[in-house]
Design an enzyme around this catalytic site. Structure first.
Site, PDB file in Angstrom:
ATOM      1  N   TYR A   1       0.851  -1.198   0.000  1.00 56.72           N
ATOM      2  CA  TYR A   1       0.000   0.000   0.000  1.00 56.72           C
ATOM      3  C   TYR A   1       0.879   1.237   0.000  1.00 56.72           C
ATOM      4  O   TYR A   1       1.848   1.322   0.749  1.00 56.72           O
ATOM      5  CB  TYR A   1      -0.903   0.013   1.239  1.00 56.72           C
ATOM      6  CG  TYR A   1      -1.805   1.221   1.327  1.00 56.72           C
ATOM      7  CD1 TYR A   1      -2.840   1.402   0.410  1.00 56.72           C
ATOM      8  CD2 TYR A   1      -1.623   2.183   2.311  1.00 56.72           C
ATOM      9  CE1 TYR A   1      -3.673   2.511   0.486  1.00 56.72           C
ATOM     10  CE2 TYR A   1      -2.459   3.300   2.396  1.00 56.72           C
ATOM     11  CZ  TYR A   1      -3.492   3.461   1.475  1.00 56.72           C
ATOM     12  OH  TYR A   1      -4.314   4.555   1.553  1.00 56.72           O
TER      13      TYR A   1
ATOM     14  N   ASP B   1       9.222   2.788   0.245  1.00 56.22           N
ATOM     15  CA  ASP B   1       8.143   3.421   0.990  1.00 56.22           C
ATOM     16  C   ASP B   1       8.313   2.997   2.439  1.00 56.22           C
ATOM     17  O   ASP B   1       7.928   1.897   2.836  1.00 56.22           O
ATOM     18  CB  ASP B   1       6.786   3.004   0.426  1.00 56.22           C
ATOM     19  CG  ASP B   1       5.642   3.717   1.143  1.00 56.22           C
ATOM     20  OD1 ASP B   1       5.911   4.337   2.196  1.00 56.22           O
ATOM     21  OD2 ASP B   1       4.502   3.641   0.662  1.00 56.22           O
TER      22      ASP B   1
ATOM     23  N   LYS C   1       3.673   8.743   9.148  1.00 53.64           N
ATOM     24  CA  LYS C   1       3.416   8.119  10.446  1.00 53.64           C
ATOM     25  C   LYS C   1       4.397   8.600  11.540  1.00 53.64           C
ATOM     26  O   LYS C   1       4.220   9.689  12.043  1.00 53.64           O
ATOM     27  CB  LYS C   1       3.354   6.595  10.286  1.00 53.64           C
ATOM     28  CG  LYS C   1       2.208   6.260   9.291  1.00 53.64           C
ATOM     29  CD  LYS C   1       1.797   4.836   9.174  1.00 53.64           C
ATOM     30  CE  LYS C   1       0.514   4.779   8.344  1.00 53.64           C
ATOM     31  NZ  LYS C   1       0.565   3.985   7.125  1.00 53.64           N
TER      32      LYS C   1
HETATM   33  C1  PLP Z   1      -0.032   4.552   5.715  1.00 54.83           C
HETATM   34  C2  PLP Z   1       0.791   4.341   4.515  1.00 54.83           C
HETATM   35  C3  PLP Z   1       0.800   5.233   3.432  1.00 54.83           C
HETATM   36  C4  PLP Z   1      -0.169   6.384   3.333  1.00 54.83           C
HETATM   37  O1  PLP Z   1       0.019   7.315   4.344  1.00 54.83           O
HETATM   38  P1  PLP Z   1      -1.193   8.297   4.727  1.00 54.83           P
HETATM   39  O2  PLP Z   1      -0.586   9.211   5.728  1.00 54.83           O
HETATM   40  O3  PLP Z   1      -2.285   7.417   5.248  1.00 54.83           O
HETATM   41  O4  PLP Z   1      -1.586   8.991   3.483  1.00 54.83           O
HETATM   42  C5  PLP Z   1       1.697   5.043   2.422  1.00 54.83           C
HETATM   43  N1  PLP Z   1       2.564   4.009   2.448  1.00 54.83           N
HETATM   44  C6  PLP Z   1       2.572   3.117   3.444  1.00 54.83           C
HETATM   45  C7  PLP Z   1       3.580   2.008   3.421  1.00 54.83           C
HETATM   46  C8  PLP Z   1       1.676   3.233   4.504  1.00 54.83           C
HETATM   47  O5  PLP Z   1       1.666   2.315   5.469  1.00 54.83           O
END
Ligand code: PLP
Length: 420
Positions: A137, A232, A260
């Site tokens: 994701y 990511d 995060k």
């Molecule tokens: C949570 C998440 C996102 C998106 O971040 P948001 O702050 O919810 O837009 C992107 N990449 C990863 C790996 C994530 O866990």
């Protein structure tokens, strides 16, 4: 009328982010009143919290140094739309902590970070195609909301209404932990792929660890093909180690996306990497990207206070020791109960899958019995333990967990799993 019923009248599905609605486990979500340390208080009850706001609360809730810094920051005004020293300090600390990052740009969410990093990769390489892995994701921007086509090497399909196939035709989908699937795409689309983006530990299909050599193979392949490698690290950044998964696995991407933890619970995302690439970002370069509230002083304050705590001696040893007690307790329970469910863990991230298959891919993750997860989730919740309300999410351990909380969790896990 319950709060959830009221919410559903004015907010789609009653929530501001879908997983919170308990859709995949059934029942009604709890509404949080406050949180402190490893606990959240909701609907008059106390829960040991393993959602951790989906990762940011690595120190636990209500951390005194963050709260003090935030309260002082509020008194200085909450937003200026002009640069501050705080932004420079958070950028310096980020570059210092993450080995591959020379320059960084702050944004307000992980989604925005990924969307921008991909634009930069396309700008830098002059290529359009991007490669992602099924089950990873990367936020909800159009290019990334795709599912794999019907077979390998077919074009990805939009996974949401409202996403034009004209956009997702530029996204290719490979299988996580399967380097051959990536090589096949690079062979077919040689010279056209701008970047490959990966969660170095896949933590949005449960938790799936990279196989030995997988990340390095991605590094070698992208280098050879002139494509950029994007890690990511929105979950793994500042989680697996002070230097994220890149330090933990010692593989250096060209660009890194963050979110995060870097906001300490406030809305922050960031993307950064090699200086020659990041200098392409406006206003120093021609890849446009901007944000009215980017670098917001409250958000920077919470992020800075968090990263400073993470730099305290042995922070990760202490956190991972707590997590290890928990994961070992779970593994021991499974063994005692004769259940051979797959249990994946790394550092303070873990996931229990209700399958007897080894989970090392998206496909094997999908063999988990999500109805059993729903039972497990509700059993734990009844015993005062809040897990993610969906199977394919990580369980986050935080530094505020006490021995008692760990013990309570392990005992509840035993009882609940025994009853499944
Ligand atoms: C949570 C998440 C996102 C998106 O971040 P948001 O702050 O919810 O837009 C992107 N990449 C990863 C790996 C994530 O866990």
């Amino acid at each position: 009328m319950t709060i959830f019923e009221r919410a559903k009248l004015v907010i789609p599905g009653g929530v501001n982010s879908p997983v919170r609605a308990f859709g995949s486990v059934g029942g009604e979500p709890y509404f949080v009143e406050r949180a402190d340390g490893a606990y959240i208080y909701a609907d008059g009850k106390r829960y040991i919290d393993y959602v951790s706001s989906w990762g940011p609360m690595i120190l636990g809730h209500n951390e005194p140094s963050i709260n003090a810094a935030l309260k002082a920051a509020v008194d200085r005004g909450v937003s200026y739309g002009a640069p501050t020293l705080l932004e420079v300090e958070l950028a310096e600390l980020t570059c210092e902590m993450l080995p591959s990052v020379d320059m960084v740009r702050m944004v307000s969410s992980g989604t925005e970070a990924v969307m921008s990093a991909i634009r930069v990769a396309r700008g830098f390489t002059g290529r359009n195609l991007i490669v992602k892995f099924e089950g990873c994701y990367h936020g909800h921007s159009d290019s990334l909301l795709v599912k794999g086509g019907s077979g390998m090497l077919t074009l990805a399909q939009p996974s949401s209404l409202g996403v034009p196939a004209d956009i997702t035709k530029n996204t290719l989908v490979a299988d996580y932990n399967d380097i051959a699937s990536v090589e096949a795409l690079f062979n077919k689309y040689s010279g056209q792929i701008a970047c490959l983006i990966v969660e170095p530990v896949a933590a949005n299909m449960g938790v799936v660890l990279p196989k030995e050599g997988f990340l390095q193979a991605l590094r070698d392949l992208t280098t050879r093909e002139g494509a950029l490698l994007i890690f990511d690290e929105v979950i793994t950044g500042f989680r697996l180690s002070a230097g994220g998964a890149q330090e933990y696995y010692n593989v250096m991407p060209d660009l890194t996306t963050l979110g995060k933890i870097i906001g300490g619970g406030l809305p922050v995302g960031a993307y950064g990497g090699r200086r020659d690439i990041m200098e392409l970002v406006s206003p120093s370069g021609a890849v446009y990207q901007a944000g009215t509230l980017s670098g917001n002083p409250l958000a920077m304050t919470a992020g800075l206070a968090t990263l400073k705590k993470l730099q305290e001696p042995n922070f990760y040893e202490k956190l991972n020791k707590k997590a290890t007690i928990l994961w070992a307790g779970f593994a021991d329970n499974l063994k005692k109960l004769g259940k051979n469910y797959a249990f994946n863990a790394v550092g303070s991230l873990a996931c229990l899958f209700f399958t007897d298959k080894r989970v090392d891919s998206f496909k094997s993750a999908m063999t988990s019995d999500t109805k059993l997860y729903a039972k497990y989730f509700h059993g734990m919740l009844e015993r005062g333990i809040a897990l993610a309300p969906a199977q394919f999410e990580a369980m986050f351990a935080c530094a505020a967990l006490s021995d008692t909380a760990l013990d309570t969790t392990i005992k509840a896990h035993y009882e609940v799993v025994r009853g499944l």
